[in-house]
Design a protein around this motif. Structure first.
Motif, PDB file in Angstrom:
ATOM      1  N   GLN A  22       0.933  -1.271   0.160  1.00  0.00           N
ATOM      2  CA  GLN A  22      -0.008   0.003  -0.054  1.00  0.00           C
ATOM      3  C   GLN A  22       1.096   1.377   0.092  1.00  0.00           C
ATOM      4  N   LEU A  23       1.789   1.201  -0.717  1.00  0.00           N
ATOM      5  CA  LEU A  23       2.767   2.459  -0.797  1.00  0.00           C
ATOM      6  C   LEU A  23       2.095   3.289  -2.148  1.00  0.00           C
ATOM      7  N   SER A  24       2.131   4.449  -1.987  1.00  0.00           N
ATOM      8  CA  SER A  24       1.547   5.463  -3.130  1.00  0.00           C
ATOM      9  C   SER A  24       2.757   5.426  -4.055  1.00  0.00           C
ATOM     10  N   LEU A  25       2.588   6.097  -5.237  1.00  0.00           N
ATOM     11  CA  LEU A  25       3.097   6.266  -6.384  1.00  0.00           C
ATOM     12  C   LEU A  25       4.089   7.342  -6.131  1.00  0.00           C
ATOM     13  N   ARG A  26       3.458   8.355  -5.223  1.00  0.00           N
ATOM     14  CA  ARG A  26       4.175   9.579  -4.776  1.00  0.00           C
ATOM     15  C   ARG A  26       5.529   9.165  -3.916  1.00  0.00           C
ATOM     16  N   VAL A  27       5.103   8.429  -3.025  1.00  0.00           N
ATOM     17  CA  VAL A  27       5.866   7.944  -1.876  1.00  0.00           C
ATOM     18  C   VAL A  27       7.022   6.979  -2.550  1.00  0.00           C
ATOM     19  N   VAL A  28       6.628   6.155  -3.418  1.00  0.00           N
ATOM     20  CA  VAL A  28       7.906   5.503  -3.872  1.00  0.00           C
ATOM     21  C   VAL A  28       8.795   6.365  -4.780  1.00  0.00           C
ATOM     22  N   ALA A  29       7.920   7.240  -5.726  1.00  0.00           N
ATOM     23  CA  ALA A  29       8.884   8.125  -6.453  1.00  0.00           C
ATOM     24  C   ALA A  29       9.719   8.956  -5.617  1.00  0.00           C
ATOM     25  N   ASP A  30       9.333   9.590  -4.516  1.00  0.00           N
ATOM     26  CA  ASP A  30      10.183  10.328  -3.617  1.00  0.00           C
ATOM     27  C   ASP A  30      11.505   9.536  -3.029  1.00  0.00           C
ATOM     28  N   ALA A  31      11.057   8.218  -2.702  1.00  0.00           N
ATOM     29  CA  ALA A  31      12.061   7.478  -2.186  1.00  0.00           C
ATOM     30  C   ALA A  31      13.337   7.338  -3.090  1.00  0.00           C
ATOM     31  N   LEU A  32      12.932   7.059  -4.421  1.00  0.00           N
ATOM     32  CA  LEU A  32      13.874   6.885  -5.475  1.00  0.00           C
ATOM     33  C   LEU A  32      14.267   7.998  -6.156  1.00  0.00           C
ATOM     34  N   ASN A  33      13.698   9.200  -5.769  1.00  0.00           N
ATOM     35  CA  ASN A  33      14.476  10.429  -6.162  1.00  0.00           C
ATOM     36  C   ASN A  33      13.918  10.627  -7.859  1.00  0.00           C
ATOM     37  N   THR A  34      12.911  10.122  -7.942  1.00  0.00           N
ATOM     38  CA  THR A  34      12.353  10.443  -9.398  1.00  0.00           C
ATOM     39  C   THR A  34      10.740  10.805  -9.603  1.00  0.00           C
ATOM     40  N   SER A  35      10.267  10.616 -10.644  1.00  0.00           N
ATOM     41  CA  SER A  35       9.008  11.133 -10.845  1.00  0.00           C
ATOM     42  C   SER A  35       8.150  10.003 -10.713  1.00  0.00           C
ATOM     43  N   GLN A  38       7.974   8.092 -14.111  1.00  0.00           N
ATOM     44  CA  GLN A  38       9.162   7.187 -14.087  1.00  0.00           C
ATOM     45  C   GLN A  38       9.070   6.056 -13.380  1.00  0.00           C
ATOM     46  N   VAL A  39       8.346   5.902 -12.174  1.00  0.00           N
ATOM     47  CA  VAL A  39       8.103   4.677 -11.440  1.00  0.00           C
ATOM     48  C   VAL A  39       7.273   3.844 -12.375  1.00  0.00           C
ATOM     49  N   MET A  40       6.218   4.461 -12.988  1.00  0.00           N
ATOM     50  CA  MET A  40       5.175   3.763 -13.959  1.00  0.00           C
ATOM     51  C   MET A  40       6.263   3.171 -14.900  1.00  0.00           C
ATOM     52  N   SER A  49      14.503  -1.997 -20.760  1.00  0.00           N
ATOM     53  CA  SER A  49      15.666  -1.298 -20.579  1.00  0.00           C
ATOM     54  C   SER A  49      15.955  -0.389 -19.493  1.00  0.00           C
ATOM     55  N   ARG A  50      15.241  -0.634 -18.450  1.00  0.00           N
ATOM     56  CA  ARG A  50      15.278  -0.002 -17.195  1.00  0.00           C
ATOM     57  C   ARG A  50      16.330  -0.562 -16.303  1.00  0.00           C
ATOM     58  N   GLN A  51      16.580   0.545 -15.252  1.00  0.00           N
ATOM     59  CA  GLN A  51      18.032   0.114 -14.603  1.00  0.00           C
ATOM     60  C   GLN A  51      17.528  -0.989 -13.642  1.00  0.00           C
ATOM     61  N   ILE A  52      18.158  -2.103 -13.379  1.00  0.00           N
ATOM     62  CA  ILE A  52      17.835  -3.109 -12.426  1.00  0.00           C
ATOM     63  C   ILE A  52      18.119  -2.466 -11.149  1.00  0.00           C
ATOM     64  N   LEU A  58      13.313  -0.690  -5.558  1.00  0.00           N
ATOM     65  CA  LEU A  58      11.610  -0.613  -5.622  1.00  0.00           C
ATOM     66  C   LEU A  58      11.265  -1.750  -4.802  1.00  0.00           C
ATOM     67  N   ALA A  59      11.742  -2.959  -4.729  1.00  0.00           N
ATOM     68  CA  ALA A  59      11.532  -4.218  -3.836  1.00  0.00           C
ATOM     69  C   ALA A  59      11.813  -3.611  -2.491  1.00  0.00           C
TER      70      ALA A  59
END
Length: 75
Positions: A22-35, A38-40, A49-52, A58-59
């Protein structure tokens, strides 16, 4: 890339785990320092071809750790 490719399997699994966490897309994006976009893209099955490294991050955010194992195939 094939439908059964390890990367696609990983993405599908991560999508399910993130939903369960139940992590929001915004929380995940902020944690990865991206938008959020980009997470989608990172989880998009059609984009392989995304970065492993980001998939590992993300995991971790979902409370999981990815283990890779190299096994000798039986000839």
């Amino acid at each position: 890339s094939y439908d059964w490719s390890p990367l696609k399997q990983l993405k599908r699994s991560l999508k399910a785990k993130l939903k369960t966490a139940q992590l929001s897309l915004r929380v995940v994006a902020d944690a990865l320092n991206t938008s959020p976009t980009q997470v989608m893209r990172l989880l998009d099955d059609k984009r392989t071809s995304r970065q492993i490294v980001q998939l590992f991050q993300l995991a971790e955010l979902a409370g999981y750790r990815i283990k890779l194992q190299l096994q000798k195939s039986v000839a």
